[in-house]
Design a protein around this motif. Structure first.
Motif, PDB file in Angstrom:
ATOM      1  N   ASN A  58       0.822  -1.225   0.000  1.00 32.54           N
ATOM      2  CA  ASN A  58       0.000   0.000   0.000  1.00 32.54           C
ATOM      3  C   ASN A  58       0.853   1.272   0.000  1.00 32.54           C
ATOM      4  OD1 ASN A  58      -2.517  -1.373   0.091  1.00 32.54           O
ATOM      5  ND2 ASN A  58      -2.226  -1.698   2.286  1.00 32.54           N
ATOM      6  N   LEU A  59       2.116   1.160  -0.376  1.00 35.37           N
ATOM      7  CA  LEU A  59       3.010   2.315  -0.403  1.00 35.37           C
ATOM      8  C   LEU A  59       3.580   2.455  -1.804  1.00 35.37           C
ATOM      9  CD1 LEU A  59       4.965   1.891   2.960  1.00 35.37           C
ATOM     10  CD2 LEU A  59       3.040   3.412   2.504  1.00 35.37           C
ATOM     11  N   ASN A  60       3.268   3.557  -2.473  1.00 35.49           N
ATOM     12  CA  ASN A  60       3.740   3.776  -3.835  1.00 35.49           C
ATOM     13  C   ASN A  60       4.173   5.222  -4.018  1.00 35.49           C
ATOM     14  OD1 ASN A  60       2.836   1.111  -5.219  1.00 35.49           O
ATOM     15  ND2 ASN A  60       1.004   1.827  -4.175  1.00 35.49           N
ATOM     16  N   ASN A 141      -2.290  13.378   2.696  1.00 34.65           N
ATOM     17  CA  ASN A 141      -1.539  12.134   2.869  1.00 34.65           C
ATOM     18  C   ASN A 141      -1.496  11.639   4.306  1.00 34.65           C
ATOM     19  OD1 ASN A 141      -1.091  12.880   0.262  1.00 34.65           O
ATOM     20  ND2 ASN A 141       1.108  12.629   0.297  1.00 34.65           N
ATOM     21  N   ASN A 145      -6.145  10.543   3.992  1.00 37.40           N
ATOM     22  CA  ASN A 145      -5.952   9.223   3.409  1.00 37.40           C
ATOM     23  C   ASN A 145      -6.016   8.097   4.443  1.00 37.40           C
ATOM     24  OD1 ASN A 145      -3.729   6.971   2.438  1.00 37.40           O
ATOM     25  ND2 ASN A 145      -5.040   7.686   0.784  1.00 37.40           N
ATOM     26  N   PRO A 146      -5.325   8.198   5.582  1.00 38.82           N
ATOM     27  CA  PRO A 146      -5.440   7.119   6.580  1.00 38.82           C
ATOM     28  C   PRO A 146      -6.864   6.942   7.113  1.00 38.82           C
ATOM     29  CG  PRO A 146      -3.515   8.464   7.017  1.00 38.82           C
ATOM     30  CD  PRO A 146      -4.312   9.176   5.973  1.00 38.82           C
ATOM     31  N   TYR A 161      -7.949  -0.740   9.849  1.00 36.71           N
ATOM     32  CA  TYR A 161      -6.687  -0.285   9.265  1.00 36.71           C
ATOM     33  C   TYR A 161      -6.019   0.644  10.267  1.00 36.71           C
ATOM     34  CZ  TYR A 161      -3.443   2.243   6.228  1.00 36.71           C
ATOM     35  OH  TYR A 161      -2.326   2.817   5.690  1.00 36.71           O
ATOM     36  N   SER A 165      -0.073   4.614  10.622  1.00 34.74           N
ATOM     37  CA  SER A 165       0.870   3.626  10.111  1.00 34.74           C
ATOM     38  C   SER A 165       2.244   4.272   9.968  1.00 34.74           C
ATOM     39  CB  SER A 165       0.383   3.106   8.755  1.00 34.74           C
ATOM     40  OG  SER A 165       1.370   2.327   8.135  1.00 34.74           O
ATOM     41  N   ARG A 168       3.853   4.361   6.394  1.00 32.77           N
ATOM     42  CA  ARG A 168       3.202   5.326   5.505  1.00 32.77           C
ATOM     43  C   ARG A 168       3.604   6.751   5.870  1.00 32.77           C
ATOM     44  NH1 ARG A 168      -0.858   5.691   1.978  1.00 32.77           N
ATOM     45  NH2 ARG A 168      -1.204   3.448   2.098  1.00 32.77           N
ATOM     46  N   LYS A 171       7.195   7.383   4.882  1.00 32.07           N
ATOM     47  CA  LYS A 171       7.316   7.528   3.432  1.00 32.07           C
ATOM     48  C   LYS A 171       6.930   8.921   2.980  1.00 32.07           C
ATOM     49  CE  LYS A 171       4.248   7.267   0.542  1.00 32.07           C
ATOM     50  NZ  LYS A 171       3.124   7.098  -0.416  1.00 32.07           N
ATOM     51  N   ASN A 172       5.798   9.407   3.476  1.00 32.38           N
ATOM     52  CA  ASN A 172       5.334  10.727   3.074  1.00 32.38           C
ATOM     53  C   ASN A 172       6.273  11.831   3.540  1.00 32.38           C
ATOM     54  OD1 ASN A 172       2.608  10.631   1.647  1.00 32.38           O
ATOM     55  ND2 ASN A 172       2.262   9.227   3.338  1.00 32.38           N
TER      56      ASN A 172
END
Length: 238
Positions: A58-60, A141, A145-146, A161, A165, A168, A171-172
């Motif tokens: 789920n990380l792109n 983000n 989004n979460p 969920y 996270s 996530r 990453k952001n």
């Protein structure tokens, strides 16, 4: 030059809090030229949705924000609402990554509107680009989004969920400086063209990273990282 010296068509605003700003933004909906351009950029934005670099579950790393920022700068927040809704809907149909979940449209709209509020009819600067990118990262983000993913998982998978996270968030935060740099480079390349075409009215600007901008980039990244670290430290004590 004071705002009052500009002709309405070329008027710039220091902030999007005036009636004149929103009248101009709404008037873009009546411009055939602007709607055609919005359609082209939306199609390009949808095509770019299929391009991503996966770095985990789920990380792109995606690139749609580049088209989104340029489009929002040109046609403003009102048209951005329409193009974001179309982009999200058609993108989900053409490049599905799971069951369609309508509320995700609000994240897409929020990104377009935030970029527009920072860039449309504004004197573009490196600092404004940094703040615009940071605001989208924070609101879309790290917050929207979460939350949307949480309800998406409940609706379609019957499970929860983890809203906070760590992968996530990291990453952001890690991508924020890179995305900001790429946006500055892109704006430097695009603004001369959009100015000549009468799509923007920023004048002969050259976005650069001086000490102030580098310091702001470091501070925004550090503040975000400390907020994430503080949350996980607090959760560990609870």
């Amino acid at each position: 030059m004071p705002e009052s010296e500009f002709k309405p068509k070329q008027q710039l605003f220091s902030a999007p809090f005036s009636a004149a700003y929103w009248r101009l933004a709404a008037a873009e909906m009546k411009s055939t030229r602007m709607l055609v351009l919005a359609a082209v950029l939306t199609a390009l934005r949808i095509a770019v949705k299929s391009l991503s670099i996966p770095i985990g579950p789920n990380l792109n790393i995606t690139f749609g924000f580049l088209i989104n920022s340029i489009g929002s700068m040109i046609y403003g927040p009102v048209v951005a609402i329409l193009t974001s809704a179309v982009s999200d809907t058609l993108g989900a149909i053409l490049f599905p990554s799971g069951p369609y979940y309508f509320p995700f449209i609000f994240e897409e709209i929020a990104g377009g509107v935030i970029f527009a509020l920072f860039f449309y009819r504004a004197k573009i600067s490196t600092m404004r680009v940094l703040l615009g990118r940071f605001s989208v990262t924070l609101v879309c983000n790290l917050i929207l989004n979460p939350i949307l993913l949480y309800y998406y998982y409940l609706a379609y998978m019957g499970t929860s969920y983890n809203i906070f996270s760590l992968p996530r968030m990291v990453k952001n935060l890690a991508l924020f400086p890179v995305q900001s740099l790429v946006m500055v480079i892109l704006f430097n390349a695009v603004l001369p063209l959009t100015n000549r075409r009468g799509l923007t009215y920023t004048g002969n600007v050259k976005l650069k990273f001086g000490r102030k901008e580098v310091a702001a980039l470091v501070i925004l990244t550090a503040v975000s990282a400390l907020a994430v670290a503080g949350y996980y430290w607090y959760r560990g004590l609870a």
